[in-house]
Design a protein around this motif. Structure first.
Motif, PDB file in Angstrom:
ATOM      1  N   ALA A 150      39.562  38.970  36.003  1.00 11.57           N
ATOM      2  CA  ALA A 150      40.140  40.277  36.318  1.00 11.57           C
ATOM      3  C   ALA A 150      39.027  41.290  36.488  1.00 11.57           C
ATOM      4  CB  ALA A 150      41.091  40.717  35.205  1.00 11.57           C
ATOM      5  N   ARG A 151      39.174  42.191  37.450  1.00 13.51           N
ATOM      6  CA  ARG A 151      38.105  43.134  37.767  1.00 13.51           C
ATOM      7  C   ARG A 151      38.242  44.476  37.055  1.00 13.51           C
ATOM      8  NH1 ARG A 151      36.609  38.969  39.105  1.00 13.51           N
ATOM      9  NH2 ARG A 151      35.967  38.193  41.160  1.00 13.51           N
ATOM     10  N   GLY A 152      39.398  44.742  36.463  1.00 10.22           N
ATOM     11  CA  GLY A 152      39.636  46.053  35.860  1.00 10.22           C
ATOM     12  C   GLY A 152      38.828  46.261  34.589  1.00 10.22           C
ATOM     13  N   VAL A 153      37.920  47.222  34.598  1.00 10.41           N
ATOM     14  CA  VAL A 153      37.076  47.490  33.426  1.00 10.41           C
ATOM     15  C   VAL A 153      37.900  48.043  32.269  1.00 10.41           C
ATOM     16  CG1 VAL A 153      35.146  48.879  32.555  1.00 10.41           C
ATOM     17  CG2 VAL A 153      35.038  47.877  34.847  1.00 10.41           C
ATOM     18  N   TRP A 154      38.727  49.041  32.540  1.00  9.74           N
ATOM     19  CA  TRP A 154      39.530  49.637  31.480  1.00  9.74           C
ATOM     20  C   TRP A 154      40.555  48.659  30.951  1.00  9.74           C
ATOM     21  CZ3 TRP A 154      38.602  53.656  28.599  1.00  9.74           C
ATOM     22  CH2 TRP A 154      37.740  54.654  29.060  1.00  9.74           C
ATOM     23  N   MET A 155      41.118  47.854  31.825  1.00  9.88           N
ATOM     24  CA  MET A 155      42.107  46.863  31.421  1.00  9.88           C
ATOM     25  C   MET A 155      41.501  45.907  30.394  1.00  9.88           C
ATOM     26  SD  MET A 155      44.425  44.619  34.026  1.00  9.88           S
ATOM     27  CE  MET A 155      42.994  44.024  34.937  1.00  9.88           C
ATOM     28  N   ASN A 156      40.310  45.408  30.693  1.00  9.08           N
ATOM     29  CA  ASN A 156      39.651  44.481  29.781  1.00  9.08           C
ATOM     30  C   ASN A 156      39.159  45.178  28.525  1.00  9.08           C
ATOM     31  OD1 ASN A 156      39.534  41.670  30.770  1.00  9.08           O
ATOM     32  ND2 ASN A 156      38.650  42.601  32.600  1.00  9.08           N
ATOM     33  N   ARG A 157      38.792  46.438  28.634  1.00  5.83           N
ATOM     34  CA  ARG A 157      38.346  47.184  27.457  1.00  5.83           C
ATOM     35  C   ARG A 157      39.482  47.348  26.456  1.00  5.83           C
ATOM     36  NH1 ARG A 157      35.180  52.548  28.833  1.00  5.83           N
ATOM     37  NH2 ARG A 157      33.856  50.950  29.816  1.00  5.83           N
ATOM     38  N   PHE A 158      40.664  47.718  26.959  1.00  8.04           N
ATOM     39  CA  PHE A 158      41.820  47.860  26.074  1.00  8.04           C
ATOM     40  C   PHE A 158      42.235  46.498  25.495  1.00  8.04           C
ATOM     41  CE2 PHE A 158      42.906  51.867  28.549  1.00  8.04           C
ATOM     42  CZ  PHE A 158      42.531  52.711  27.512  1.00  8.04           C
ATOM     43  N   ARG A 159      42.139  45.455  26.308  1.00 10.68           N
ATOM     44  CA  ARG A 159      42.480  44.118  25.824  1.00 10.68           C
ATOM     45  C   ARG A 159      41.564  43.710  24.678  1.00 10.68           C
ATOM     46  NH1 ARG A 159      41.513  38.999  25.270  1.00 10.68           N
ATOM     47  NH2 ARG A 159      39.338  39.485  25.629  1.00 10.68           N
ATOM     48  N   SER A 160      40.284  43.997  24.812  1.00 13.44           N
ATOM     49  CA  SER A 160      39.319  43.652  23.768  1.00 13.44           C
ATOM     50  C   SER A 160      39.610  44.404  22.475  1.00 13.44           C
ATOM     51  CB  SER A 160      37.891  43.962  24.238  1.00 13.44           C
ATOM     52  OG  SER A 160      37.537  43.153  25.333  1.00 13.44           O
ATOM     53  N   ALA A 161      39.999  45.666  22.587  1.00 15.57           N
ATOM     54  CA  ALA A 161      40.313  46.462  21.401  1.00 15.57           C
ATOM     55  C   ALA A 161      41.524  45.892  20.670  1.00 15.57           C
ATOM     56  CB  ALA A 161      40.570  47.913  21.799  1.00 15.57           C
TER      57      ALA A 161
END
Length: 236
Positions: A150-161
Motif C-alpha cells: 500500500a502506498r498511503g503513508v498516513w494509512m500505514n502510520r495509523f495502522r502501525s499505531a
C-alpha cells in the motif's frame, strides 16, 4: 559525540527499553513508572527519561498523571473491543490497497517474512507462557509486509499505531489460550490469499485472525479488574 546527539541516543535507549517492558508485560498495566530509578540504572540523564516518557505518552501506552508522574496505561474489555473493530477496518483497507498495488518485490518480501516467522519458535519456555522476543519481532514484520504494498503513508502510520496498542493485549492472551489454535496456519493462509490477489478472502481471514485474540481475552478475568486508561488519565 555532541551533547544533542548523546541526549537523543539516551532518550532512544530509554524509550526502546521501556516500550519493550510494557509490551512484554514486565511493566504491568496501571503500574507506576519510577522515573528516579530509571536514570541511574540505565546511566542516562533525567531529561532523557522524561523525553522517552513523553514519546510513550504520545503513543498512549503510558499515561501522564498530574503530580504523580507516569503510569503504564490500563487495559479494559471495552477499549479492546473498540480497538479491535477499528484495527480490523484499517487493516482491511491497507490490505486491499497492498494487494492491488503490490509488486513482485512485495511478493518476495512477504514470502521471506512468512518463512522467517514460521522458522522461529513462538515461545521461550516449554509451557508456552512466554513469547519469544525474536518471534514477536518477526510477527510484527510479517503483518507489516502484508500491507507494505500500500502506498498511503498516513494509512500505514495509523495502522502501525494501532498495532502497538493491540500488541499489549495480544501478548496477554498467550497464556490464556484454552482452544486449539493454529497460529502458524492462520499466517500461512493470510499470505496465500494475498499472493493469490484474493482481497476478499484475505480481508475475511484478517478479521477472523484478529477476532480470535480478542475473544480469548474477553473471556478472561484479566480485563474485569482493570479500569480504562482514559478514566485513569481523567482522575489525574
Amino acid at each position: 559525540m555532541s551533547k544533542h546527539i548523546e541526549f537523543a541516543t539516551q532518550a532512544d535507549q530509554v524509550h526502546s527499553e521501556l516500550r519493550s517492558a510494557i509490551l512484554s508485560g514486565a511493566l504491568a498495566p496501571g503500574e507506576r513508572i519510577q522515573m528516579n530509578l530509571i536514570a541511574p540504572r540505565m546511566s542516562v540523564s533525567q531529561g532523557a527519561v522524561r523525553e522517552a516518557l513523553s514519546r510513550l505518552a504520545a503513543e498512549e501506552i503510558v499515561i501522564a498523571t498530574a503530580q504523580r508522574g507516569y503510569r503504564v496505561a490500563s487495559l479494559s474489555g471495552e477499549e479492546l473491543s473498540d480497538l479491535t473493530e477499528t484495527r480490523i477496518a484499517l487493516e482491511q483497507i491497507c490490505l486491499r490497497a497492498s494487494i492491488a498495488g503490490g509488486t513482485v518485490e512485495w511478493e518476495a518480501a512477504l514470502v521471506a517474512a512468512l518463512h522467517r516467522l514460521l522458522r522461529l519458535p513462538e515461545f521461550e519456555d516449554e509451557g508456552g507462557t512466554r513469547l519469544s522476543a525474536a518471534w514477536s519481532e518477526a510477527h510484527q514484520a510479517f503483518h507489516a509486509a502484508l500491507v507494505s504494498g500500500a502506498r498511503g503513508v498516513w494509512m500505514n502510520r495509523f495502522r502501525s499505531a494501532l498495532y502497538v496498542q493491540a500488541e499489549r493485549y495480544r501478548r496477554l492472551s498467550v497464556p490464556l489460550r484454552t482452544m486449539d489454535r493454529d497460529v502458524a496456519g492462520e499466517h500461512r493462509q493470510l499470505c496465500e490469499a494475498a499472493l493469490a490477489r484474493d482481497a476478499d478472502s484475505a480481508c475475511a481471514l484478517m478479521r477472523s485472525h484478529l477476532l480470535r485474540t480478542t475473544e480469548i481475552l474477553l473471556r478472561s478475568p484479566l480485563l474485569m479488574t482493570t479500569a480504562p486508561a482514559r478514566q485513569e488519565a481523567a482522575r489525574g
